[in-house]
Structure formats: C-alpha cells, structure tokens
Design a protein around this motif. Sequence first.
Motif, short mmCIF file in Angstrom:
data_model
loop_
_atom_site.label_atom_id
_atom_site.label_comp_id
_atom_site.label_asym_id
_atom_site.label_seq_id
_atom_site.Cartn_x
_atom_site.Cartn_y
_atom_site.Cartn_z
N VAL A 66 12.69 -2.93 0.45
CA VAL A 66 11.73 -2.74 1.79
C VAL A 66 11.98 -3.98 2.53
CG1 VAL A 66 9.75 -1.95 2.80
CG2 VAL A 66 10.31 -1.14 0.55
N ALA A 67 12.42 -3.86 3.90
CA ALA A 67 12.58 -5.02 4.66
C ALA A 67 11.39 -5.91 5.10
CB ALA A 67 13.49 -4.88 6.00
N ASP A 68 10.26 -5.07 5.18
CA ASP A 68 9.09 -5.75 5.69
C ASP A 68 8.17 -5.94 4.68
OD1 ASP A 68 7.14 -6.29 8.13
OD2 ASP A 68 5.95 -4.64 7.12
N TYR A 69 7.42 -7.03 4.59
CA TYR A 69 6.52 -7.43 3.40
C TYR A 69 5.24 -6.30 3.62
CZ TYR A 69 3.00 -9.93 0.42
OH TYR A 69 2.40 -10.23 -0.40
N GLY A 70 4.66 -6.22 4.50
CA GLY A 70 3.33 -5.17 4.87
C GLY A 70 3.71 -3.81 4.40
N GLU A 71 5.12 -3.66 4.84
CA GLU A 71 5.52 -2.07 4.24
C GLU A 71 5.80 -2.10 2.95
OE1 GLU A 71 6.00 1.72 5.00
OE2 GLU A 71 5.24 0.49 6.39
N ALA A 72 6.30 -3.15 2.39
CA ALA A 72 6.72 -3.03 0.96
C ALA A 72 5.05 -2.94 0.23
CB ALA A 72 7.14 -4.44 0.47
N LEU A 73 4.06 -3.56 0.63
CA LEU A 73 2.83 -3.61 -0.03
C LEU A 73 2.39 -2.10 -0.05
CD1 LEU A 73 1.10 -6.95 0.87
CD2 LEU A 73 2.62 -6.12 -1.47
N ARG A 74 2.64 -1.46 1.54
CA ARG A 74 1.94 -0.08 1.69
C ARG A 74 2.71 0.94 0.92
NH1 ARG A 74 1.43 -2.18 6.57
NH2 ARG A 74 3.35 -1.51 7.30
N THR A 75 4.01 0.62 0.63
CA THR A 75 4.73 1.52 -0.16
C THR A 75 4.54 1.51 -1.57
OG1 THR A 75 6.83 1.35 1.36
CG2 THR A 75 7.40 1.88 -0.91
N ALA A 76 4.04 0.34 -2.05
CA ALA A 76 3.66 0.18 -3.42
C ALA A 76 2.40 0.96 -3.78
CB ALA A 76 3.86 -1.35 -3.95
N ALA A 77 1.46 0.58 -3.09
CA ALA A 77 0.24 1.24 -3.03
C ALA A 77 0.13 2.68 -2.81
CB ALA A 77 -0.63 0.48 -2.09
N SER A 78 1.06 3.06 -1.91
CA SER A 78 0.85 4.57 -1.86
C SER A 78 1.56 5.29 -3.00
CB SER A 78 1.99 4.77 -0.55
OG SER A 78 1.34 4.66 0.64
N ALA A 79 2.47 4.44 -3.96
CA ALA A 79 3.30 5.19 -5.02
C ALA A 79 2.19 5.17 -5.98
CB ALA A 79 4.49 4.43 -5.44
N ILE A 80 1.44 4.12 -6.09
CA ILE A 80 0.39 4.12 -7.16
C ILE A 80 -0.74 5.21 -6.81
CG2 ILE A 80 -1.63 2.66 -8.28
CD1 ILE A 80 0.32 0.18 -7.64
N ALA A 81 -1.13 5.44 -5.63
CA ALA A 81 -2.16 6.28 -5.29
C ALA A 81 -1.62 7.75 -5.53
CB ALA A 81 -2.44 6.17 -3.97
N ASP A 82 -0.44 8.14 -5.38
CA ASP A 82 0.40 9.35 -5.49
C ASP A 82 0.45 9.65 -7.04
OD1 ASP A 82 0.29 9.67 -2.84
OD2 ASP A 82 2.57 9.24 -2.53
N THR A 83 0.93 8.60 -7.57
CA THR A 83 1.38 9.05 -9.05
C THR A 83 0.40 8.56 -10.26
OG1 THR A 83 2.65 6.78 -9.60
CG2 THR A 83 3.89 8.67 -8.31
N GLY A 84 -0.41 7.56 -9.92
CA GLY A 84 -1.05 6.88 -10.94
C GLY A 84 -0.45 6.08 -11.81
#
Length: 178
Positions: A66-84
């Motif tokens: 992911v090119a953008d730092y903030g977007e990388a953090l949101r991507t990671a957090a969303s994946a944790i929220a979605d999958t556990g």
Amino acid sequence: MAASIQIMHNLIDESGARTWADRVHQGELWEMARARSSNSFNGANPLGWAKVLNEAGMGPYAVVSVADYGEALRTAASAIADTGRPVGLVMWRGRHVWVMSGFKSLGDPGQFPEFSVTGIRVQDPLYPYGDDKWGPSPAPNTLLTPKQLATQFVVREPRRWSSNLPTGYMLVLPRAKA
C-alpha cells in the motif's frame, strides 16, 4: 518470520490446545517459508510467509503493498475487523517482520471508510532486543501510536527481493474465507 508465524497461530487458534512455541518447530516453519519464497539471498520473504499461513490452515492470507501510510494502517485494521485474524507487518524496509494483533480507531472500519487508526497493537519476535539502527523492540502487546510505528514500519526497499508488488508499506493480510 517463523516466530511471527508461531505468534499468528497462537492468536488464531481459539482452542488454545496447540500453542506453537517449540524451537525445532520454529526451524521447520523457517524452512517451509524459505522453500516457498523466491529470494536471491536464499532467505524467506513475505510471499513464503503468506503461503505457510495458508498451508497451515490459518488463511487465506495475501501479500499486499500500500503506497500511503494512513491507508496501509486502515487496510490492516479493516482486515482485522473483518476476519478476526492478525496482520503481518513487513518492517525495517523488508528486513524484519512484526505481527499486528489489534488496533484502536476513531470510527468503526465497517461503517466509516475514512476512519482513523489511533493505535496499533504489535508483537515483535525480537523483543527485548530490537536493533541498533531501528531501535528497541516494543514489549508484547504494546499499543503504539501511528507516529511510533512509523519509525520502524517504513516503505519496503524494492531491491530487497523480487516481486511484482509496487513499492509501499507491505502487509501479509488476512482475507475473508470463501
């Protein structure tokens, strides 16, 4: 990387009956990841890490950049929220790996696409040693601010290993099961 695979297993295994902590098993996981990696330095890379997670029944996982730092953090957090399930973080420009096991945010990732990640819960298998260049390892389950994480979670150097992924913040990301 093998210790991070063990950490991820221990976070995912809901039964708690099969804790992975054995050094011999860690060596086997390293060899598995190395055998599944395309690396001119004969080591393991994030692609091998994801393949081992998938083969061991913890997936599906995929490697993303992911090119953008903030977007990388949101991507990671969303994946944790979605999958556990935890996220792998490729640290130190591709030289080390941590596990992101949780987060704090302003806004729910499931409801607000532009939520802000305010804290990242991490596990560094090198704790308590760290690195002379990159700094100390945080204690297990430390909640870092995005600014604190940014000192060690930086853009991967493309020359570290060959892949078709663009330059960016590299994640070993859990995906929803099919």
